[in-house]
Write a protein that holds these residues in place. Structure first.
Motif, short mmCIF file in Angstrom:
data_model
loop_
_atom_site.label_atom_id
_atom_site.label_comp_id
_atom_site.label_asym_id
_atom_site.label_seq_id
_atom_site.Cartn_x
_atom_site.Cartn_y
_atom_site.Cartn_z
N UNK A 21 0.75 -1.31 0.09
CA UNK A 21 0.09 -0.06 0.02
C UNK A 21 0.93 1.26 0.10
N UNK A 22 2.22 1.12 -0.43
CA UNK A 22 3.16 2.13 -0.46
C UNK A 22 2.98 3.00 0.71
N UNK A 23 3.01 2.24 1.87
CA UNK A 23 2.87 3.35 3.24
C UNK A 23 1.55 4.08 3.44
N UNK A 24 0.74 4.08 2.53
CA UNK A 24 -0.41 4.84 2.64
C UNK A 24 -1.47 4.04 3.53
N UNK A 25 -2.67 4.56 4.06
CA UNK A 25 -3.48 3.83 4.98
C UNK A 25 -3.97 2.48 4.27
N UNK A 26 -4.11 1.39 4.81
CA UNK A 26 -4.14 0.26 4.28
C UNK A 26 -5.77 -0.08 4.39
N UNK A 27 -6.44 0.10 3.18
CA UNK A 27 -7.78 -0.23 3.09
C UNK A 27 -8.06 -1.45 2.01
N UNK A 28 -8.22 -2.60 2.55
CA UNK A 28 -8.54 -3.64 1.56
C UNK A 28 -9.79 -3.31 0.79
N UNK A 29 -9.81 -3.88 -0.24
CA UNK A 29 -11.46 -3.65 -1.02
C UNK A 29 -12.42 -4.77 -0.62
N UNK A 30 -11.79 -5.88 -0.43
CA UNK A 30 -12.84 -6.88 0.55
C UNK A 30 -11.90 -7.86 1.25
N UNK A 31 -12.43 -8.07 2.47
CA UNK A 31 -11.94 -9.11 3.60
C UNK A 31 -13.08 -10.32 3.53
N UNK A 32 -12.74 -11.43 3.16
CA UNK A 32 -13.72 -12.51 3.12
C UNK A 32 -13.15 -13.34 4.26
N UNK A 33 -14.30 -13.40 5.17
CA UNK A 33 -13.82 -14.33 6.62
C UNK A 33 -14.88 -15.12 6.77
N UNK A 34 -14.17 -16.35 7.51
CA UNK A 34 -15.22 -17.38 7.80
C UNK A 34 -15.34 -17.24 9.50
N UNK A 35 -16.30 -18.22 10.04
CA UNK A 35 -16.45 -18.04 11.45
C UNK A 35 -16.67 -19.56 12.08
N UNK A 36 -15.76 -19.77 13.08
CA UNK A 36 -15.89 -20.99 13.66
C UNK A 36 -17.00 -21.39 14.61
N UNK A 37 -17.43 -22.57 15.02
CA UNK A 37 -18.66 -22.62 15.73
C UNK A 37 -18.55 -22.21 17.08
N UNK A 38 -17.47 -21.35 17.57
CA UNK A 38 -17.01 -20.71 18.60
C UNK A 38 -17.04 -19.32 18.78
N UNK A 39 -17.40 -18.93 17.22
CA UNK A 39 -17.43 -17.67 17.18
C UNK A 39 -16.01 -16.75 16.63
N UNK A 40 -15.01 -17.68 16.63
CA UNK A 40 -13.85 -16.99 16.19
C UNK A 40 -13.84 -16.77 14.73
N UNK A 41 -13.06 -15.66 14.09
CA UNK A 41 -12.86 -15.35 12.80
C UNK A 41 -11.29 -15.33 12.50
N UNK A 42 -10.84 -15.51 11.44
CA UNK A 42 -9.62 -15.35 11.14
C UNK A 42 -8.86 -16.40 12.18
N UNK A 43 -7.82 -15.72 13.05
CA UNK A 43 -7.09 -16.58 14.10
C UNK A 43 -7.40 -15.79 15.17
N UNK A 44 -8.65 -15.01 15.59
CA UNK A 44 -9.03 -14.17 16.72
C UNK A 44 -9.82 -15.05 17.49
N UNK A 45 -9.18 -15.83 18.40
CA UNK A 45 -9.96 -16.95 19.08
C UNK A 45 -10.81 -16.39 20.53
N UNK A 46 -11.55 -16.83 21.11
CA UNK A 46 -12.16 -16.33 22.25
C UNK A 46 -11.14 -16.15 23.49
N UNK A 47 -11.26 -15.08 23.96
CA UNK A 47 -10.28 -14.54 24.98
C UNK A 47 -8.94 -14.43 24.88
N UNK A 48 -8.48 -14.31 23.58
CA UNK A 48 -7.02 -14.35 23.32
C UNK A 48 -6.66 -12.99 23.58
N UNK A 49 -5.19 -12.74 23.75
CA UNK A 49 -4.77 -11.30 24.06
C UNK A 49 -4.89 -10.40 22.75
N UNK A 50 -4.75 -10.99 21.55
CA UNK A 50 -4.82 -10.26 20.47
C UNK A 50 -6.25 -9.46 20.22
#
Ligand code: 6PG
Length: 245
Positions: free
Chosen positions: A126-155
């Motif tokens: 993004x040539x050090x400009x603000x990062x705006x993806x045109x589309x982010x496709x996400x799934x969701x686990x049966x525990x409500x996580x998405x990407x690798x953002x899991x429940x109660x994680x520090x991230x």
């Protein structure tokens, strides 16, 4: 937030493929490129095959499309668990996407190095400009996580970093993931969720205002200036009341 419920997976995937085409056309016409973040897991496999099929492969200008990954398993590039390998098998190989158009996570060093390098590579794209993806496709686990953002994680509490390495206890695996703040800078975010086993978590994420985003991390995905759309099949959306549909 738009929630669309389709009678089955095929109808869902057709609608999502059309949406992806529309977003790509607007992005390329306006900004000269389509920056597309792919989801991992099994849900998107059929969608990727559909996008590379005769029905859709000529509807998107792949020469001006750049691919990223919302998250990646911290394993070797040829490991069957890799999200980039799944995308290669179901999408890139069919469309002959050049390597220069695929921004992969380099897992040759440590997880921390992989996260730092991936963040840097995205910034440079993004040539050090603000990062705006045109589309982010996400799934969701049966525990409500998405990407690798899991429940109660520090991230989940991350407010600055764009990419983090996370150790996922229940999977005994390191993951590299885009953070919610980065995903929320996107112009469009589309969740692809189907199957009865997702219905409980989906209810808490979409309709239960009392549910915590620590417990259901997909609730953190609230694009600041972008459009959020949930593409669901009837089974996954079965617990949502009509008012949300
Ligand atoms: C991953 C994904 C992950 C996935 C969900 C849903 O690396 O596995 O990024 O967030 O989207 O776990 O997975 P399924 O589509 O296989 O149900």
């Amino acid at each position: 937030m738009n929630v669309t419920i389709f009678k089955d997976r095929d109808e869902l995937q057709e609608a999502l493929a059309e949406t992806i085409c529309n977003i790509s056309q607007e992005a390329i016409a306006t900004r000269g490129e389509f920056n597309f973040v792919l989801s991992g897991g099994s849900s998107p496999q059929h969608l990727y095959k559909l996008l590379s099929s005769n029905a859709y492969k000529d509807k998107i200008d792949w020469k001006h499309t750049y691919f990223f990954f919302g998250d990646e398993r911290f394993v070797a590039e040829d490991d069957p668990q890799r999200n980039s390998l799944m995308a290669k098998r179901f999408l890139f190989d069919f469309l002959k996407i050049p390597a220069a158009h695929i921004v992969k996570v380099d897992t040759s060093g440590t997880p921390l190095e992989a996260a730092q390098k991936y963040a840097k590579t995205i910034e440079l794209h993004f040539k050090n400009n603000p990062i705006h993806f045109d589309l982010v496709l996400l799934g969701m686990g049966d525990d409500g996580h998405t990407a690798s953002l899991f429940p109660y994680a520090t991230v989940l509490k991350e407010t600055e970093a764009t990419v983090k390495s996370v150790y996922v206890e229940k999977l005994n695996m390191d993951r590299i993931t885009m953070t919610a703040p980065l995903i929320n800078q996107s112009r469009n975010v589309a969740f692809l969720v189907f199957g009865e086993e997702k219905s409980q978590a989906l209810y808490h994420v979409i309709q239960d205002s009392k549910a915590s985003s620590q417990k259901y991390p997909a609730k953190l995905i609230q694009p600041k200036n972008g459009k959020l759309t949930w593409f669901l099949d009837a089974k996954a959306g079965s617990l949502l009341t009509h008012s949300i549909k």
